[in-house]
Design a protein around this motif. Sequence first.
Motif, PDB file in Angstrom:
ATOM      1  N   TRP A  72       8.086 -38.370 -27.212  1.00 47.92           N
ATOM      2  CA  TRP A  72       7.934 -39.667 -26.551  1.00 47.92           C
ATOM      3  C   TRP A  72       6.696 -39.632 -25.672  1.00 47.92           C
ATOM      4  O   TRP A  72       6.371 -38.611 -25.084  1.00 47.92           O
ATOM      5  CB  TRP A  72       9.149 -39.944 -25.666  1.00 47.92           C
ATOM      6  N   THR A  73       6.007 -40.761 -25.574  1.00 48.88           N
ATOM      7  CA  THR A  73       4.915 -40.886 -24.615  1.00 48.88           C
ATOM      8  C   THR A  73       5.488 -41.511 -23.347  1.00 48.88           C
ATOM      9  O   THR A  73       6.590 -42.080 -23.359  1.00 48.88           O
ATOM     10  CB  THR A  73       3.781 -41.783 -25.144  1.00 48.88           C
ATOM     11  N   GLN A  74       4.732 -41.419 -22.274  1.00 46.53           N
ATOM     12  CA  GLN A  74       5.167 -42.062 -21.034  1.00 46.53           C
ATOM     13  C   GLN A  74       5.272 -43.570 -21.240  1.00 46.53           C
ATOM     14  O   GLN A  74       6.170 -44.216 -20.715  1.00 46.53           O
ATOM     15  CB  GLN A  74       4.212 -41.738 -19.879  1.00 46.53           C
ATOM     16  N   ASP A  75       4.379 -44.132 -22.046  1.00 42.03           N
ATOM     17  CA  ASP A  75       4.436 -45.569 -22.337  1.00 42.03           C
ATOM     18  C   ASP A  75       5.719 -45.951 -23.065  1.00 42.03           C
ATOM     19  O   ASP A  75       6.317 -46.982 -22.760  1.00 42.03           O
ATOM     20  CB  ASP A  75       3.232 -46.008 -23.173  1.00 42.03           C
ATOM     21  N   ASP A  76       6.145 -45.128 -24.023  1.00 41.48           N
ATOM     22  CA  ASP A  76       7.403 -45.391 -24.732  1.00 41.48           C
ATOM     23  C   ASP A  76       8.562 -45.482 -23.740  1.00 41.48           C
ATOM     24  O   ASP A  76       9.393 -46.390 -23.804  1.00 41.48           O
ATOM     25  CB  ASP A  76       7.719 -44.275 -25.733  1.00 41.48           C
ATOM     26  N   ILE A  77       8.610 -44.530 -22.819  1.00 37.69           N
ATOM     27  CA  ILE A  77       9.685 -44.494 -21.836  1.00 37.69           C
ATOM     28  C   ILE A  77       9.578 -45.664 -20.871  1.00 37.69           C
ATOM     29  O   ILE A  77      10.579 -46.298 -20.538  1.00 37.69           O
ATOM     30  CB  ILE A  77       9.698 -43.144 -21.102  1.00 37.69           C
ATOM     31  N   ASP A  78       8.355 -45.987 -20.446  1.00 34.42           N
ATOM     32  CA  ASP A  78       8.163 -47.109 -19.521  1.00 34.42           C
ATOM     33  C   ASP A  78       8.600 -48.430 -20.144  1.00 34.42           C
ATOM     34  O   ASP A  78       9.252 -49.242 -19.489  1.00 34.42           O
ATOM     35  CB  ASP A  78       6.698 -47.201 -19.085  1.00 34.42           C
ATOM     36  N   VAL A  79       8.252 -48.649 -21.415  1.00 37.66           N
ATOM     37  CA  VAL A  79       8.659 -49.882 -22.107  1.00 37.66           C
ATOM     38  C   VAL A  79      10.177 -49.934 -22.207  1.00 37.66           C
ATOM     39  O   VAL A  79      10.796 -50.963 -21.930  1.00 37.66           O
ATOM     40  CB  VAL A  79       8.016 -49.971 -23.514  1.00 37.66           C
ATOM     41  N   SER A  80      10.790 -48.817 -22.558  1.00 37.88           N
ATOM     42  CA  SER A  80      12.242 -48.774 -22.672  1.00 37.88           C
ATOM     43  C   SER A  80      12.905 -49.054 -21.326  1.00 37.88           C
ATOM     44  O   SER A  80      13.874 -49.813 -21.246  1.00 37.88           O
ATOM     45  CB  SER A  80      12.680 -47.405 -23.207  1.00 37.88           C
ATOM     46  N   ARG A  81      12.368 -48.468 -20.256  1.00 36.97           N
ATOM     47  CA  ARG A  81      12.908 -48.718 -18.909  1.00 36.97           C
ATOM     48  C   ARG A  81      12.759 -50.181 -18.519  1.00 36.97           C
ATOM     49  O   ARG A  81      13.662 -50.770 -17.942  1.00 36.97           O
ATOM     50  CB  ARG A  81      12.191 -47.853 -17.888  1.00 36.97           C
ATOM     51  N   GLU A  82      11.592 -50.751 -18.811  1.00 39.72           N
ATOM     52  CA  GLU A  82      11.345 -52.157 -18.466  1.00 39.72           C
ATOM     53  C   GLU A  82      12.326 -53.062 -19.193  1.00 39.72           C
ATOM     54  O   GLU A  82      12.920 -53.958 -18.595  1.00 39.72           O
ATOM     55  CB  GLU A  82       9.912 -52.537 -18.841  1.00 39.72           C
ATOM     56  N   ARG A  83      12.515 -52.833 -20.472  1.00 35.78           N
ATOM     57  CA  ARG A  83      13.464 -53.635 -21.253  1.00 35.78           C
ATOM     58  C   ARG A  83      14.888 -53.396 -20.770  1.00 35.78           C
ATOM     59  O   ARG A  83      15.706 -54.302 -20.735  1.00 35.78           O
ATOM     60  CB  ARG A  83      13.360 -53.308 -22.746  1.00 35.78           C
ATOM     61  N   GLN A  84      15.170 -52.150 -20.365  1.00 30.77           N
ATOM     62  CA  GLN A  84      16.499 -51.804 -19.855  1.00 30.77           C
ATOM     63  C   GLN A  84      16.793 -52.588 -18.585  1.00 30.77           C
ATOM     64  O   GLN A  84      17.880 -53.115 -18.409  1.00 30.77           O
ATOM     65  CB  GLN A  84      16.572 -50.300 -19.566  1.00 30.77           C
ATOM     66  N   THR A  85      15.821 -52.689 -17.697  1.00 29.56           N
ATOM     67  CA  THR A  85      15.991 -53.435 -16.445  1.00 29.56           C
ATOM     68  C   THR A  85      16.297 -54.890 -16.744  1.00 29.56           C
ATOM     69  O   THR A  85      17.181 -55.484 -16.135  1.00 29.56           O
ATOM     70  CB  THR A  85      14.719 -53.318 -15.578  1.00 29.56           C
TER      71      THR A  85
END
Length: 100
Positions: A72-85
Amino acid sequence: MSDRKLPLDRSERILNELLKIPVNTICCDCGEANPKWASFNLGCFLCVRCCSVHRKMGTHISKVKSVSLDSWTQDDIDVSRERQTNKERVDDNDKHYIDC
């Protein structure tokens, strides 16, 4: 934005923390417990059966990765977190499951 892959142990640790959030303890499509896959562009966690359905949809709809097997890239995780929020803001009455 960073396309640099995170070390596998670091990304797995971050994702496992996300999996502890109550809404993430079940597959977002069918409700099966302990999902181990994620559609990171949609911000949801999936069981292996629903993961295969998402993969068949194509990456233009759902981008699926394993929590423990894929890089995973940091961007992948950030997008997932943003959508999760955004998903956490949904009222419980609006939640539904898709029968796969």
